[in-house]
Motif scaffolding. Sequence first.
Motif, PDB file in Angstrom:
ATOM      1  N   PHE A 148     -52.490   0.592  -8.261  1.00 22.69           N
ATOM      2  CA  PHE A 148     -51.284   0.333  -7.462  1.00 22.69           C
ATOM      3  C   PHE A 148     -50.970   1.509  -6.537  1.00 22.69           C
ATOM      4  O   PHE A 148     -50.495   1.308  -5.422  1.00 22.69           O
ATOM      5  CB  PHE A 148     -50.097   0.001  -8.379  1.00 22.69           C
ATOM      6  CG  PHE A 148     -50.026  -1.456  -8.741  1.00 22.69           C
ATOM      7  CD1 PHE A 148     -50.927  -2.009  -9.639  1.00 22.69           C
ATOM      8  CD2 PHE A 148     -49.089  -2.296  -8.153  1.00 22.69           C
ATOM      9  CE1 PHE A 148     -50.882  -3.364  -9.966  1.00 22.69           C
ATOM     10  CE2 PHE A 148     -49.031  -3.652  -8.464  1.00 22.69           C
ATOM     11  CZ  PHE A 148     -49.932  -4.188  -9.375  1.00 22.69           C
ATOM     12  N   VAL A 149     -51.251   2.709  -7.007  1.00 19.99           N
ATOM     13  CA  VAL A 149     -51.050   3.889  -6.156  1.00 19.99           C
ATOM     14  C   VAL A 149     -52.046   3.845  -4.989  1.00 19.99           C
ATOM     15  O   VAL A 149     -51.692   4.110  -3.826  1.00 19.99           O
ATOM     16  CB  VAL A 149     -51.215   5.181  -6.983  1.00 19.99           C
ATOM     17  CG1 VAL A 149     -51.234   6.412  -6.075  1.00 19.99           C
ATOM     18  CG2 VAL A 149     -50.106   5.287  -8.027  1.00 19.99           C
ATOM     19  N   GLN A 150     -53.288   3.477  -5.303  1.00 19.36           N
ATOM     20  CA  GLN A 150     -54.332   3.342  -4.280  1.00 19.36           C
ATOM     21  C   GLN A 150     -53.924   2.297  -3.231  1.00 19.36           C
ATOM     22  O   GLN A 150     -54.047   2.522  -2.019  1.00 19.36           O
ATOM     23  CB  GLN A 150     -55.634   2.923  -4.971  1.00 19.36           C
ATOM     24  CG  GLN A 150     -56.815   2.652  -4.061  1.00 19.36           C
ATOM     25  CD  GLN A 150     -58.038   2.162  -4.867  1.00 19.36           C
ATOM     26  OE1 GLN A 150     -58.080   2.303  -6.091  1.00 19.36           O
ATOM     27  NE2 GLN A 150     -59.009   1.613  -4.182  1.00 19.36           N
ATOM     28  N   PHE A 151     -53.441   1.163  -3.699  1.00 18.38           N
ATOM     29  CA  PHE A 151     -52.987   0.103  -2.794  1.00 18.38           C
ATOM     30  C   PHE A 151     -51.872   0.611  -1.874  1.00 18.38           C
ATOM     31  O   PHE A 151     -51.912   0.401  -0.657  1.00 18.38           O
ATOM     32  CB  PHE A 151     -52.484  -1.093  -3.620  1.00 18.38           C
ATOM     33  CG  PHE A 151     -51.749  -2.124  -2.809  1.00 18.38           C
ATOM     34  CD1 PHE A 151     -52.444  -3.011  -1.993  1.00 18.38           C
ATOM     35  CD2 PHE A 151     -50.353  -2.206  -2.851  1.00 18.38           C
ATOM     36  CE1 PHE A 151     -51.759  -3.968  -1.241  1.00 18.38           C
ATOM     37  CE2 PHE A 151     -49.675  -3.155  -2.091  1.00 18.38           C
ATOM     38  CZ  PHE A 151     -50.373  -4.030  -1.287  1.00 18.38           C
ATOM     39  N   ALA A 152     -50.904   1.281  -2.465  1.00 19.66           N
ATOM     40  CA  ALA A 152     -49.762   1.781  -1.682  1.00 19.66           C
ATOM     41  C   ALA A 152     -50.230   2.732  -0.590  1.00 19.66           C
ATOM     42  O   ALA A 152     -49.812   2.650   0.571  1.00 19.66           O
ATOM     43  CB  ALA A 152     -48.762   2.472  -2.605  1.00 19.66           C
ATOM     44  N   LYS A 153     -51.139   3.624  -0.968  1.00 19.71           N
ATOM     45  CA  LYS A 153     -51.611   4.644  -0.027  1.00 19.71           C
ATOM     46  C   LYS A 153     -52.486   4.025   1.065  1.00 19.71           C
ATOM     47  O   LYS A 153     -52.272   4.242   2.259  1.00 19.71           O
ATOM     48  CB  LYS A 153     -52.433   5.696  -0.806  1.00 19.71           C
ATOM     49  CG  LYS A 153     -52.723   6.952  -0.014  1.00 19.71           C
ATOM     50  CD  LYS A 153     -51.475   7.795   0.090  1.00 19.71           C
ATOM     51  CE  LYS A 153     -51.503   8.771   1.233  1.00 19.71           C
ATOM     52  NZ  LYS A 153     -50.145   9.306   1.468  1.00 19.71           N
ATOM     53  N   ASN A 154     -53.492   3.258   0.632  1.00 19.91           N
ATOM     54  CA  ASN A 154     -54.477   2.769   1.595  1.00 19.91           C
ATOM     55  C   ASN A 154     -53.919   1.682   2.513  1.00 19.91           C
ATOM     56  O   ASN A 154     -54.341   1.566   3.659  1.00 19.91           O
ATOM     57  CB  ASN A 154     -55.717   2.237   0.867  1.00 19.91           C
ATOM     58  CG  ASN A 154     -56.482   3.351   0.179  1.00 19.91           C
ATOM     59  OD1 ASN A 154     -56.106   4.522   0.266  1.00 19.91           O
ATOM     60  ND2 ASN A 154     -57.546   3.002  -0.503  1.00 19.91           N
ATOM     61  N   MET A 155     -53.004   0.884   2.001  1.00 16.34           N
ATOM     62  CA  MET A 155     -52.511  -0.228   2.817  1.00 16.34           C
ATOM     63  C   MET A 155     -51.260   0.128   3.610  1.00 16.34           C
ATOM     64  O   MET A 155     -51.106  -0.288   4.742  1.00 16.34           O
ATOM     65  CB  MET A 155     -52.228  -1.447   1.921  1.00 16.34           C
ATOM     66  CG  MET A 155     -53.473  -2.143   1.410  1.00 16.34           C
ATOM     67  SD  MET A 155     -54.608  -2.635   2.748  1.00 16.34           S
ATOM     68  CE  MET A 155     -53.506  -3.642   3.747  1.00 16.34           C
ATOM     69  N   PHE A 156     -50.348   0.881   3.007  1.00 13.58           N
ATOM     70  CA  PHE A 156     -49.074   1.124   3.692  1.00 13.58           C
ATOM     71  C   PHE A 156     -48.771   2.614   3.860  1.00 13.58           C
ATOM     72  O   PHE A 156     -47.703   2.966   4.344  1.00 13.58           O
ATOM     73  CB  PHE A 156     -47.923   0.431   2.933  1.00 13.58           C
ATOM     74  CG  PHE A 156     -48.002  -1.070   2.953  1.00 13.58           C
ATOM     75  CD1 PHE A 156     -47.687  -1.776   4.104  1.00 13.58           C
ATOM     76  CD2 PHE A 156     -48.413  -1.783   1.828  1.00 13.58           C
ATOM     77  CE1 PHE A 156     -47.758  -3.166   4.138  1.00 13.58           C
ATOM     78  CE2 PHE A 156     -48.485  -3.169   1.853  1.00 13.58           C
ATOM     79  CZ  PHE A 156     -48.167  -3.861   3.013  1.00 13.58           C
ATOM     80  N   ASN A 157     -49.721   3.451   3.440  1.00 12.11           N
ATOM     81  CA  ASN A 157     -49.551   4.906   3.550  1.00 12.11           C
ATOM     82  C   ASN A 157     -48.247   5.390   2.936  1.00 12.11           C
ATOM     83  O   ASN A 157     -47.528   6.216   3.501  1.00 12.11           O
ATOM     84  CB  ASN A 157     -49.648   5.327   5.027  1.00 12.11           C
ATOM     85  CG  ASN A 157     -49.952   6.815   5.162  1.00 12.11           C
ATOM     86  OD1 ASN A 157     -50.537   7.419   4.259  1.00 12.11           O
ATOM     87  ND2 ASN A 157     -49.544   7.415   6.269  1.00 12.11           N
ATOM     88  N   VAL A 158     -47.920   4.828   1.760  1.00 12.42           N
ATOM     89  CA  VAL A 158     -46.752   5.305   1.019  1.00 12.42           C
ATOM     90  C   VAL A 158     -47.216   5.757  -0.371  1.00 12.42           C
ATOM     91  O   VAL A 158     -48.316   5.407  -0.804  1.00 12.42           O
ATOM     92  CB  VAL A 158     -45.660   4.207   0.882  1.00 12.42           C
ATOM     93  CG1 VAL A 158     -45.060   3.858   2.241  1.00 12.42           C
ATOM     94  CG2 VAL A 158     -46.220   2.971   0.189  1.00 12.42           C
ATOM     95  N   ASP A 159     -46.386   6.535  -1.040  1.00 18.70           N
ATOM     96  CA  ASP A 159     -46.794   7.127  -2.320  1.00 18.70           C
ATOM     97  C   ASP A 159     -46.162   6.404  -3.509  1.00 18.70           C
ATOM     98  O   ASP A 159     -44.944   6.227  -3.563  1.00 18.70           O
ATOM     99  CB  ASP A 159     -46.385   8.610  -2.364  1.00 18.70           C
ATOM    100  CG  ASP A 159     -47.174   9.429  -1.359  1.00 18.70           C
ATOM    101  OD1 ASP A 159     -48.386   9.158  -1.221  1.00 18.70           O
ATOM    102  OD2 ASP A 159     -46.584  10.312  -0.708  1.00 18.70           O
ATOM    103  N   GLY A 160     -47.000   6.002  -4.424  1.00 13.68           N
ATOM    104  CA  GLY A 160     -46.502   5.442  -5.666  1.00 13.68           C
ATOM    105  C   GLY A 160     -46.501   3.923  -5.679  1.00 13.68           C
ATOM    106  O   GLY A 160     -46.354   3.256  -4.643  1.00 13.68           O
ATOM    107  N   ALA A 161     -46.672   3.384  -6.904  1.00  9.42           N
ATOM    108  CA  ALA A 161     -46.775   1.942  -7.085  1.00  9.42           C
ATOM    109  C   ALA A 161     -45.539   1.216  -6.560  1.00  9.42           C
ATOM    110  O   ALA A 161     -45.651   0.236  -5.806  1.00  9.42           O
ATOM    111  CB  ALA A 161     -46.974   1.623  -8.575  1.00  9.42           C
ATOM    112  N   ASP A 162     -44.370   1.699  -6.925  1.00  8.92           N
ATOM    113  CA  ASP A 162     -43.136   1.004  -6.529  1.00  8.92           C
ATOM    114  C   ASP A 162     -42.979   0.947  -5.012  1.00  8.92           C
ATOM    115  O   ASP A 162     -42.576  -0.068  -4.451  1.00  8.92           O
ATOM    116  CB  ASP A 162     -41.915   1.693  -7.154  1.00  8.92           C
ATOM    117  CG  ASP A 162     -41.875   1.484  -8.661  1.00  8.92           C
ATOM    118  OD1 ASP A 162     -42.358   0.422  -9.117  1.00  8.92           O
ATOM    119  OD2 ASP A 162     -41.390   2.373  -9.371  1.00  8.92           O
ATOM    120  N   ALA A 163     -43.326   2.056  -4.366  1.00 12.85           N
ATOM    121  CA  ALA A 163     -43.211   2.094  -2.902  1.00 12.85           C
ATOM    122  C   ALA A 163     -44.168   1.090  -2.262  1.00 12.85           C
ATOM    123  O   ALA A 163     -43.835   0.455  -1.252  1.00 12.85           O
ATOM    124  CB  ALA A 163     -43.505   3.507  -2.394  1.00 12.85           C
TER     125      ALA A 163
END
Lengths: 382, 382
Positions: A306-321
């Motif tokens: 989920f952290v990877q998804f947040a970073k790679n797709m929306f460039n935000v940090d953390g699962a919740d973000a």
Amino acid sequence: MKAFTYYNPTRIEFGKGKEKNIGQFIAEYGITKVLIVYGSERIRKSGLFDTVADSLTDNKISYEALGGVQSNPVLSKVYEGVALAKSSGAEAVLAVGGGSVLDSSKAIAAGATYDGDVWDFFTYKAVPNKALKIFDIITLAATGSEMNNFAVVTKEETKEKFNLAGAATFPTVSVINPELQATVTNEYLVYSAADIFAHSLDMYLSATYLPEHMAGYVENILKTVIRTTEILLKDASNYEARAEFAWAATQALNFTTFCGVENNRYDTHFIEHTLSAEYNIAHGAGLSIVMPAWMKWQKNNLPERFVQFAKNMFNVDGADAGIEALKQWYQKIGAPVTLKEGNIPEEDIPVLVEKLSVVAKMWGAEGLYTKEMITTVLENAK
Amino acid sequence: MKAFTYYNPTRIEFGKGKEKNIGQFIAEYGITKVLIVYGSERIRKSGLFDTVADSLTDNKISYEALGGVQSNPVLSKVYEGVALAKSSGAEAVLAVGGGSVLDSSKAIAAGATYDGDVWDFFTYKAVPNKALKIFDIITLAATGSEMNNFAVVTKEETKEKFNLAGAATFPTVSVINPELQATVTNEYLVYSAADIFAHSLDMYLSATYLPEHMAGYVENILKTVIRTTEILLKDASNYEARAEFAWAATQALNFTTFCGVENNRYDTHFIEHTLSAEYNIAHGAGLSIVMPAWMKWQKNNLPERFVQFAKNMFNVDGADAGIEALKQWYQKIGAPVTLKEGNIPEEDIPVLVEKLSVVAKMWGAEGLYTKEMITTVLENAK
């Protein structure tokens, strides 16, 4: 990469005007009689039906036609098609329409060569390893049905929305002309985007092993969907965006995303199928409601993913973000994200949990889809 | 996206130990007699030959075997195979080895059902739309031959290195077990990386239209090759890197990269085939020499594409910086980047230009591959 088998014999004919050659494509396989299956009478008004009919006639292929397939296609129409295919001696089924029309056509093609009840394929009592050949002109980019062997159909009386898949239910040739997909409303474009997203994300966020190469492959599909959806909402006539959107839709469920991944599941589809069967909402609308709610439940199972998804797709940090960013994107494009926005009464949750538990049991997946899990996801969608 | 046809019926069986089931895979197609084609006798020492033979016997499939296929495979061996396939009554050809073994097997399979000279397929006098079924266990990730219908063979007397492709030369089942590919030397691993790079980059840097979605698709393959090559040079036993490398190799030439792109060419392959035919250097070594030299010639034809490549792949600005970054990466992994490093005499350039011009003419591509163009590229490789 985990061990896998990849096999997909469907031939894709992609591009402007390709539907004009449908008769030739079918004739190449020695077929002389088809059953055309379609949805609303719009395709007669638009001229598409005549284009198809002329191409068939030019190639000495005769046809019968069956219209009236609706979204969330129903078994009674499949029965009608099976009877007509048998009585008319059709050698192939030609679907002209969206995923519902194609899915119905797959079921008709399988049922036409089967002595028992075609519903047997959906309850896994039989496997459709024999069928009439299937061709299609796909007029909506969403389900990916044009390059896989799945078909989803609902039995009206029981509201069971189940699927079949067999060696014989891959389309032989699928025609994808993005221009024919340009008449979709913004509402359905958005639902389609949510459907493609779910086909990709369900896998990406559930696979217990996801090779970096495959993560990149899926992220590329997701990024294309985001980019082209935003272009198309502003400019429905943008052919290039329409075309990339169409191909991303096909890739998202043509089995290429499954290569080498482990234990991928389709949780949001599992839950959504019952929602759309019960309330007849658009499949994509159900998915945009269920996805963020499911993600909130799933995030603790694969926190790093989920952290990877947040970073790679929306460039935000953390699962919740990351979950919040996706939810905001759905809201931005106008997709519903709560039960209320989908006109699904929140007080129905306990009933839905019971119904979903029955399906889970039939699938032998009651250990995964526990009442607690289903309740949590539906409560998250409030 | 431009109009395209995509069709690839090859079934992939990917994973550890899959070669043990080769007999079963072949028996599923009703085959009872095969011709096994392989390269060096190493596969007998390693036990792979026995594994294959046992699996065939267990599935009641008899076999003849033909060893001795070499890198840059030659036509005389293909003739030998065609004769043996015909005399033994083989119903299928089973390649056990790398791209050279598989390419020879494709030619043997096509030749075995053809009354004329199998070389006709390479000079485009005939098209291999009929062939014995082709199966393979691919022991080197590089050529992508396991999921396409190409075969490249050299006619010794004339040093013509040409290719065939037809509807019948797709493998029916390809077994990819990354563990079997782990015995490759670092030298050949690097050549393989250069081959995969060229399959992807030739297209990426030549297509006059490249949809953003397809650019992302190819960049993902290239990034995987860079990442996994570096891991494998340090740790040859890293299974996951080996597996991702293998799948990237397959994707790079299974026609998925061509979808919707326009006018993609294979310039470095065109030039390289004559280099390796003349000097018997490894195909991949020839490619790492030709690629940066060709890029220096090509950059002015598609300046923006080269800037995109530089930025997305190496995070550097400008076409020249991108070319230099790739050259440095080749040097870092130990791939040759000059004619001298490939032991090709610079003074042979004029002779090579003449030979390449003859091939260009045969392909009807002399307008593209002019003597000036060929000279410039070869001079750039000094």
